[in-house]
Design an enzyme around this catalytic site. Structure first.
Site, PDB file in Angstrom:
ATOM      1  N   ARG A 143       0.822  -1.199   0.000  1.00 48.21           N
ATOM      2  CA  ARG A 143       0.000   0.000   0.000  1.00 48.21           C
ATOM      3  C   ARG A 143       0.863   1.259   0.000  1.00 48.21           C
ATOM      4  O   ARG A 143       0.576   2.236  -0.688  1.00 48.21           O
ATOM      5  CB  ARG A 143      -0.946  -0.003   1.202  1.00 48.21           C
ATOM      6  CG  ARG A 143      -1.852   1.223   1.235  1.00 48.21           C
ATOM      7  CD  ARG A 143      -2.824   1.185   2.401  1.00 48.21           C
ATOM      8  NE  ARG A 143      -3.899   0.229   2.169  1.00 48.21           N
ATOM      9  CZ  ARG A 143      -4.152  -0.827   2.923  1.00 48.21           C
ATOM     10  NH1 ARG A 143      -3.365  -1.086   3.962  1.00 48.21           N
ATOM     11  NH2 ARG A 143      -5.145  -1.633   2.655  1.00 48.21           N
ATOM     12  N   ALA A 144       1.950   1.245   0.765  1.00 51.50           N
ATOM     13  CA  ALA A 144       2.825   2.419   0.837  1.00 51.50           C
ATOM     14  C   ALA A 144       3.440   2.732  -0.528  1.00 51.50           C
ATOM     15  O   ALA A 144       3.548   3.903  -0.912  1.00 51.50           O
ATOM     16  CB  ALA A 144       3.914   2.194   1.876  1.00 51.50           C
TER      17      ALA A 144
END
Length: 565
Positions: free
Chosen positions: A241-242
């Protein structure tokens, strides 16, 4: 209607203003979390974002909101009056194309936070309930604010916020004066103050419009993509996600700067916003003291005799220690403060009139269903069901499920210098590690407060127990005096906050008993059930923890009695 404080009039807070502009350019970033103490103008800054575009809706989610209020639901009024099955839009539909704001998001129910983050990331809202299935667009900029003193978000939810910014609280004398003067001027003449900043607002709005228009044209070169992966790997973030959010936020920042290619400078600007709340501490190297060598209680001539522990311990430099083998609390001591029957569903006294129907009610055609046939029951008689007299409707009473009580395990851990003798603190860490694991498996809340080094620190704020707390245990530094009264005051005030008053709380005091005598009369002991874990391990045992347990009525366990795992 009073205008919002102008965005361009905000003093300092450059990182926060950048984050607000990024989610305004690309809502797919997934939301922004602002963290700061009370009185730091978090709400004012969020509302000022609406001053950039008066056509943009600004919707606030109240803390008492229900899931139906947020997502929308079956329109009961139309069903009763017209016999039509239709969808009633909720806050997500109203926020489409605008800003959805949640104040004190850490106090909002976890399921609602999940729901908001899902919609913010996907850009649509799907509702399937009460016999209807409806999907609509929900593209909005999600902004949540929180005061960390009121409790932290659990890591799973924290990770789902695309960006996080901490509000600056340190200002120069000139900046403090400027903040006050700006606010007083706005309060005296809001319209006139906004007019003074209209040109600057227009210029910023033009930049944002250009960025939104050309965002899809921004290119992320392969070398920059490699740097993103490298930075996320170094931060030891979980999942991808990052990486995705850094791609999106760096592209948005390049567009804000009116460029169509992302550079390393763009990554530098957004890295802290994306990674700071996801960054994992490395625990590959053994913990060491500030002098560079690991501490071993056995290698020291001090700490073996009880009489020597109280001598000059407070003057020694704080050190870190290893974690001993995990030790399990007996089942009858772990979480037995929970009330019998907690979590079972029950019905409250109804506030509605009408004949009672249980959830197992079923008509002849719906026999075997486990819920009420809403449309046949609530619809007009002439369209759905004959109940005797023409036009007569039947009103329902509802079974209100009892809210499931959350359980909190609160640990007060003594990390004063006296706990270093005989590896007492090492064993305490082993107890805490196993307690955290059990709390994680039971999906309960955990909070750990340490007291030592003449101060009280919060190792873990009240939150869902993390999967692994070894990094937290490795960061504990021991030494100095034992401010137990301050620790008890802190815990007492914590449990009296509104957010935690409805919790079933089990409190574990882990100490060697060398405490201030004033602690024996503290209100926290009178109001809550304690388990005292004695970690005294020196050769000469004073038995002070056992005496304290007898005085305050706590359940007593010695760490040596706990089973090794």
């Amino acid at each position: 209607m009073q205008p919002n404080f102008p965005f361009t009039a905000i003093v300092a807070q450059d990182r926060l203003k950048t984050a607000l502009q990024l989610i305004s350019i690309d809502p797919r970033i997934g939301g922004l979390l602002l963290s700061g103490p009370r009185g730091s103008a978090k709400s004012t800054m969020v509302r000022s974002l609406a001053s950039l575009n008066h056509e943009q809706s600004f919707i606030t989610v109240p803390l008492g909101a229900s899931e139906e209020m947020v997502t929308g639901s079956f329109d009961l009024e139309k069903a009763l009056n017209d016999g039509e099955v239709s969808f009633r839009p909720g806050l997500l539909a109203r926020a489409n194309g605008g800003i959805l704001y949640v104040d004190e998001v850490n106090l909002l129910a976890d399921n609602l936070v999940d729901l908001l983050l899902d919609a913010a990331a996907s850009g649509f809202n799907l509702v399937e309930r009460d016999g209807i299935s409806h999907q609509h667009e929900a593209v909005f900029s999600l902004v949540g604010t929180m005061n960390p003193d009121e409790g932290e978000l659990r890591p799973q939810l924290l990770d789902r916020f695309g960006l996080m910014a901490r509000v600056e609280t340190e200002f120069s004398i000139e900046q403090r004066q400027q903040v006050v003067q700006q606010r007083l001027a706005f309060d005296r003449d809001p319209a006139g103050f906004v007019d003074l900043h209209r040109q600057a607002l227009g210029q910023l709005q033009a930049r944002l419009d250009w960025a939104r228009l050309h965002l899809s044209e921004v290119i992320v070169p392969p070398s920059i993509s490699e740097q993103i992966a490298q930075r996320c790997a170094e931060a030891r973030v979980e999942g991808f996600r990052a990486d995705i959010i850094m791609h999106r936020s760096s592209s948005a920042y390049a567009a804000l700067s009116q460029r169509l290619e992302v550079s390393s400078a763009d990554l530098d600007e957004v890295e802290a916003l994306v990674l700071d709340h996801r960054r994992q501490q490395s625990s590959q190297n053994p913990p060491t003291s500030s002098s560079g060598s690991s501490y071993s209680a056995d290698s020291s001539g001090q700490g073996q005799e009880g009489s020597s522990i109280q001598g000059s311990w407070g003057a020694m430099e704080s050190v870190t220690t290893k974690t001993a083998e995990s030790r399990a609390l007996p089942v009858n001591h772990f979480g037995d403060s929970l009330k019998a029957g907690a979590g079972r569903e029950s019905s409250f006294t109804t506030r509605r009139r009408g004949k009672f129907f249980s959830p197992a009610y079923a008509s002849a055609k719906s026999a075997g269903r486990s819920k009420i046939d809403w449309f046949r029951t609530l619809g007009p008689v002439n369209k759905f069901r004959k109940l005797g007299q023409a036009g007569k409707r039947r009103c329902l009473q509802y079974l209100y499920p009892r809210l499931r009580c959350r359980e909190l395990n609160l640990v007060l851990l003594d990390v004063s210098a006296s706990t270093l003798g005989g590896q007492g603190l090492d064993q305490a860490k082993g107890v805490l590690k196993e307690l955290s694991r059990q709390t994680y498996l039971k999906r309960q809340l955990l909070s750990v407060i340490t007291f030592g080094n003449d101060r009280v620190s919060t190792l873990i704020h009240p939150q869902r127990a993390p999967k692994n707390i070894q990094d937290k245990l490795d960061s504990i530094r021991a030494g100095g005096g034992t401010p137990v009264v301050k620790a008890l005051d802190y815990a007492y005030n914590l449990l009296n906050r509104q957010a935690y008053q409805q919790l079933d709380c089990s409190i574990f005091l882990v100490t060697d008993g060398r405490l201030d005598p004033l602690a024996k009369t503290h209100d926290l002991f009178a109001d809550h059930c304690f388990t005292l874990v004695d970690i005294e391990s020196s050769r000469v045992k004073l038995g002070l923890a056992h005496q304290l347990a007898n005085v305050v009525g706590a359940r007593y366990l010695h760490v040596s009695e706990l089973a090794l795992l």
